[in-house]
Design a protein around this motif. Structure first.
Motif, short mmCIF file in Angstrom:
data_model
loop_
_atom_site.label_atom_id
_atom_site.label_comp_id
_atom_site.label_asym_id
_atom_site.label_seq_id
_atom_site.Cartn_x
_atom_site.Cartn_y
_atom_site.Cartn_z
N THR A 144 0.86 -1.18 0.00
CA THR A 144 0.00 0.00 0.00
C THR A 144 0.90 1.23 0.00
O THR A 144 1.81 1.32 0.83
N ALA A 145 0.66 2.16 -0.92
CA ALA A 145 1.46 3.38 -1.00
C ALA A 145 0.54 4.57 -1.20
O ALA A 145 -0.29 4.57 -2.10
N VAL A 146 0.69 5.58 -0.34
CA VAL A 146 -0.10 6.80 -0.44
C VAL A 146 0.78 7.89 -1.02
O VAL A 146 1.83 8.21 -0.47
N LEU A 147 0.35 8.45 -2.13
CA LEU A 147 1.08 9.52 -2.81
C LEU A 147 0.46 10.86 -2.45
O LEU A 147 -0.76 11.03 -2.54
N ASP A 148 1.29 11.81 -2.00
CA ASP A 148 0.83 13.16 -1.68
C ASP A 148 1.79 14.13 -2.37
O ASP A 148 2.97 14.16 -2.07
N ARG A 149 1.28 14.91 -3.30
CA ARG A 149 2.11 15.84 -4.08
C ARG A 149 2.26 17.21 -3.44
O ARG A 149 2.92 18.07 -4.00
#
Length: 99
Positions: free
Chosen positions: A36-41
């Motif tokens: 599981t990977a959460v991307l936040d730009r």
């Protein structure tokens, strides 16, 4: 930093949660699939002078990715992200600055 808190904190910012592949020299076997990977730009960090800047981060679970270091890669949604360094690690989730 809990992944659920990260997604809540991100609010309307450009973030997304998805499945990914993590590759790194210190990772057992060199690769971990289906993490599981959460991307936040738009993750906000502060330099030593207290000046804020926005960076791109990927949050992963420590139980899935036991170690991270500069140069590791996270492959998600057809794109490869390179780890710059660890911003936060509470023993459960790790927030990595990526490029």
């Amino acid at each position: 930093m809990n992944i659920e808190r990260l997604t809540t904190r991100a609010g309307a910012r450009a973030f997304s949660q998805g499945r990914a592949v993590y590759r790194g020299a210190r990772v057992p076997g060199g690769v971990v699939h289906d993490i599981t990977a959460v991307l936040d730009r738009s993750y906000e960090v502060f330099d030593e002078d207290g000046v804020a800047r926005r960076v791109t981060v990927m949050a992963v679970q420590v139980s899935q990715v036991p170690s991270s270091e500069r140069g590791d890669t996270i492959e998600r949604d057809g794109r490869s992200w390179q780890v710059i360094h660890t911003l936060e690690d509470d023993g459960h989730d790790r927030v990595l600055e990526v490029t």
